[in-house]
Design an enzyme around this catalytic site. Structure first.
Site, mmCIF file in Angstrom:
data_model
loop_
_atom_site.group_PDB
_atom_site.id
_atom_site.type_symbol
_atom_site.label_atom_id
_atom_site.label_comp_id
_atom_site.label_asym_id
_atom_site.label_seq_id
_atom_site.Cartn_x
_atom_site.Cartn_y
_atom_site.Cartn_z
ATOM 1 N N ASP A 75 0.878 -1.169 0.000
ATOM 2 C CA ASP A 75 0.000 0.000 0.000
ATOM 3 C C ASP A 75 0.913 1.215 0.000
ATOM 4 O O ASP A 75 1.608 1.483 0.990
ATOM 5 C CB ASP A 75 -0.891 -0.015 1.254
ATOM 6 C CG ASP A 75 -1.852 1.161 1.289
ATOM 7 O OD1 ASP A 75 -1.615 2.172 0.581
ATOM 8 O OD2 ASP A 75 -2.855 1.076 2.020
ATOM 9 N N TYR B 219 -6.061 15.858 -8.704
ATOM 10 C CA TYR B 219 -5.364 14.896 -9.569
ATOM 11 C C TYR B 219 -4.295 15.613 -10.389
ATOM 12 O O TYR B 219 -3.135 15.199 -10.424
ATOM 13 C CB TYR B 219 -6.390 14.209 -10.481
ATOM 14 C CG TYR B 219 -5.791 13.149 -11.378
ATOM 15 C CD1 TYR B 219 -5.456 11.902 -10.869
ATOM 16 C CD2 TYR B 219 -5.570 13.395 -12.731
ATOM 17 C CE1 TYR B 219 -4.903 10.925 -11.681
ATOM 18 C CE2 TYR B 219 -5.020 12.430 -13.549
ATOM 19 C CZ TYR B 219 -4.694 11.198 -13.015
ATOM 20 O OH TYR B 219 -4.136 10.238 -13.826
ATOM 21 N N THR C 139 -9.733 2.288 -18.633
ATOM 22 C CA THR C 139 -9.606 1.467 -17.424
ATOM 23 C C THR C 139 -10.720 1.923 -16.482
ATOM 24 O O THR C 139 -11.507 2.805 -16.832
ATOM 25 C CB THR C 139 -8.251 1.732 -16.745
ATOM 26 O OG1 THR C 139 -8.192 3.138 -16.430
ATOM 27 C CG2 THR C 139 -7.079 1.354 -17.619
HETATM 28 N N1 LIG Z 1 -6.528 5.625 -17.292
HETATM 29 C C1 LIG Z 1 -6.085 6.788 -17.776
HETATM 30 O O1 LIG Z 1 -6.678 7.376 -18.714
HETATM 31 C C2 LIG Z 1 -4.831 7.417 -17.204
HETATM 32 C C3 LIG Z 1 -4.344 8.584 -17.814
HETATM 33 C C4 LIG Z 1 -3.178 9.186 -17.337
HETATM 34 C C5 LIG Z 1 -2.530 8.605 -16.248
HETATM 35 N N2 LIG Z 1 -3.035 7.472 -15.655
HETATM 36 C C6 LIG Z 1 -2.311 6.925 -14.509
HETATM 37 O O2 LIG Z 1 -2.015 5.569 -14.731
HETATM 38 C C7 LIG Z 1 -1.943 4.875 -13.462
HETATM 39 C C8 LIG Z 1 -2.837 3.644 -13.496
HETATM 40 O O3 LIG Z 1 -4.152 4.085 -13.768
HETATM 41 P P1 LIG Z 1 -5.346 3.095 -14.199
HETATM 42 O O4 LIG Z 1 -6.080 3.774 -15.276
HETATM 43 O O5 LIG Z 1 -4.851 1.712 -14.373
HETATM 44 O O6 LIG Z 1 -6.242 3.201 -12.860
HETATM 45 P P2 LIG Z 1 -7.147 2.094 -12.118
HETATM 46 O O7 LIG Z 1 -7.722 1.163 -13.113
HETATM 47 O O8 LIG Z 1 -8.047 2.889 -11.243
HETATM 48 O O9 LIG Z 1 -6.075 1.306 -11.224
HETATM 49 C C9 LIG Z 1 -5.395 1.977 -10.202
HETATM 50 C C10 LIG Z 1 -4.539 0.994 -9.463
HETATM 51 O O10 LIG Z 1 -3.836 1.709 -8.412
HETATM 52 C C11 LIG Z 1 -4.041 0.995 -7.224
HETATM 53 N N3 LIG Z 1 -3.930 1.822 -6.019
HETATM 54 C C12 LIG Z 1 -4.653 2.899 -5.659
HETATM 55 N N4 LIG Z 1 -4.264 3.331 -4.449
HETATM 56 C C13 LIG Z 1 -3.266 2.508 -4.037
HETATM 57 C C14 LIG Z 1 -2.459 2.439 -2.882
HETATM 58 N N5 LIG Z 1 -2.614 3.289 -1.846
HETATM 59 N N6 LIG Z 1 -1.498 1.477 -2.810
HETATM 60 C C15 LIG Z 1 -1.335 0.591 -3.818
HETATM 61 N N7 LIG Z 1 -2.092 0.593 -4.916
HETATM 62 C C16 LIG Z 1 -3.056 1.546 -5.031
HETATM 63 C C17 LIG Z 1 -5.426 0.394 -7.345
HETATM 64 O O11 LIG Z 1 -5.602 -0.635 -6.390
HETATM 65 P P3 LIG Z 1 -7.095 -1.068 -5.826
HETATM 66 O O12 LIG Z 1 -7.640 -2.052 -6.814
HETATM 67 O O13 LIG Z 1 -6.784 -1.646 -4.493
HETATM 68 O O14 LIG Z 1 -7.914 0.203 -5.762
HETATM 69 C C18 LIG Z 1 -5.338 -0.108 -8.784
HETATM 70 O O15 LIG Z 1 -4.640 -1.313 -8.847
HETATM 71 C C19 LIG Z 1 -2.345 5.903 -12.412
HETATM 72 O O16 LIG Z 1 -1.205 6.471 -11.822
HETATM 73 C C20 LIG Z 1 -3.095 6.945 -13.219
HETATM 74 O O17 LIG Z 1 -3.078 8.220 -12.610
HETATM 75 C C21 LIG Z 1 -4.162 6.875 -16.114
#
Ligand SMILES: NC(=O)c1ccc[n+]([C@@H]2O[C@H](COP(=O)([O-])OP(=O)(O)OC[C@H]3O[C@@H](n4cnc5c(N)ncnc54)[C@H](OP(=O)(O)O)[C@@H]3O)[C@@H](O)[C@H]2O)c1
Length: 261
Positions: free
Chosen positions: A57, A183, A220
């Site tokens: 975490d 964010y 996602t």
């Molecule tokens: N999707 C987009 O369009 C986009 C665009 C730009 C940047 N990003 C970045 O890409 C990264 C991944 O995003 P995603 O789209 O895959 O998001 P997601 O589907 O919401 O997945 C987020 C992941 O982070 C984990 N997480 C959250 N808080 C945590 C903590 N305290 N300790 C450990 N793990 C934690 C979540 O775990 P749980 O399952 O336990 O909640 C989940 O596995 C993020 O940094 C996001 O800001 C995404």
């Protein structure tokens, strides 16, 4: 003698981009450690991919300490790649959202990077998952001036991130020059951090390569169903950070190309 398999660690990897990054690293021949804060979900995801699992975490310093201790025990040879991917994008905007977002997205990355620093091997890559949403021009001219990447220390950057949270709590973030997005602010911090770490670790004999990357807008749980990209494309953009030349001054990339922030 067989060559040692390079070792990669990914945070927040039980779903979304982190999970796909693990899959692509595995397919590139890495030995992968998938980490997640929810052990059951993380273990199930790791089993499905045939990779290792360790709990993490990123908001909990004791959890980072336990991870580091376990890595020292199980993988004393150290890490070749770390992808700091865990992040949140919460609905709404108030003091609680600001605090949780900055603590997860900015301080979570900092905690993990500082925790694993002693475990990094020569030629290691640290990829910090940021976002193009984190644009510096969201900040007032005065705050932008304080974000001077040449002179700002990591302690000062962390103080700025804390100041944002304090200003939101006090209801004065607008007059203090902050945008109304936790964010975006947290991701400005992540991209700035990649630059400061690059500068601070430039003389480290292990030749540590640090980049911030944007996956693009990805379908996602976080990006939602209208995102422009599939998760494979987004994860490939994250891993394009592995190919950035270490001496390139630019430290924020999308699809392997320098991106604005
Ligand atoms: N999707 C987009 O369009 C986009 C665009 C730009 C940047 N990003 C970045 O890409 C990264 C991944 O995003 P995603 O789209 O895959 O998001 P997601 O589907 O919401 O997945 C987020 C992941 O982070 C984990 N997480 C959250 N808080 C945590 C903590 N305290 N300790 C450990 N793990 C934690 C979540 O775990 P749980 O399952 O336990 O909640 C989940 O596995 C993020 O940094 C996001 O800001 C995404």
């Amino acid at each position: 003698m067989t060559a040692r398999q390079p070792l990669a660690l990914v945070t927040g990897a039980n779903r979304g981009l982190g999970l796909e990054v693990c899959r692509q690293l595995r397919d590139r021949g890495y030995r992968v450690i998938l980490t997640a804060r929810q052990a059951e979900r993380g273990r199930a995801a790791a089993e499905e991919l045939g990779v290792e699992f360790l709990p993490l975490d990123v908001r909990d310093p004791a959890s980072v300490d336990r991870l580091v201790a376990e890595l020292r025990r199980v993988h004393p040879d150290g890490l070749d790649v770390v992808v700091a991917n865990a992040g949140v994008a919460l609905n709404g905007f108030d003091a609680n959202v600001a605090e949780t977002t900055v603590d997860t997205n900015y301080f979570g990355v900092l905690r993990v990077v500082e925790g694993v620093l002693p475990l990094l091997r020569a030629g290691v890559h640290l990829v910090l998952v940021s976002s193009g949403v984190g644009q510096r021009d969201l900040l007032s001219a005065e705050l932008r001036a304080r974000l001077d990447l040449g002179s700002l220390t990591r302690t000062e950057l962390s103080a700025l991130m804390r100041q944002f949270v304090a200003d939101v709590k006090a209801g004065r973030h607008r007059e203090a020059g902050w945008p109304g997005t936790a964010y975006g602010t947290s991701k400005i911090g992540v991209t700035a951090l990649a630059h400061l770490l690059t500068r601070d670790l430039a003389d480290d004999p292990r030749r540590i390569d640090i980049v911030a990357v944007c996956p693009g807008w990805v379908r996602t749980d976080m990006g939602g169903p209208n995102g422009e990209r599939d998760v494979e494309t987004g994860a490939a953009s994250i891993l394009s950070g592995l190919d950035v030349p270490r001496d390139a001054p630019h430290r924020f990339y999308r699809d392997g190309a320098p991106a604005n922030w």
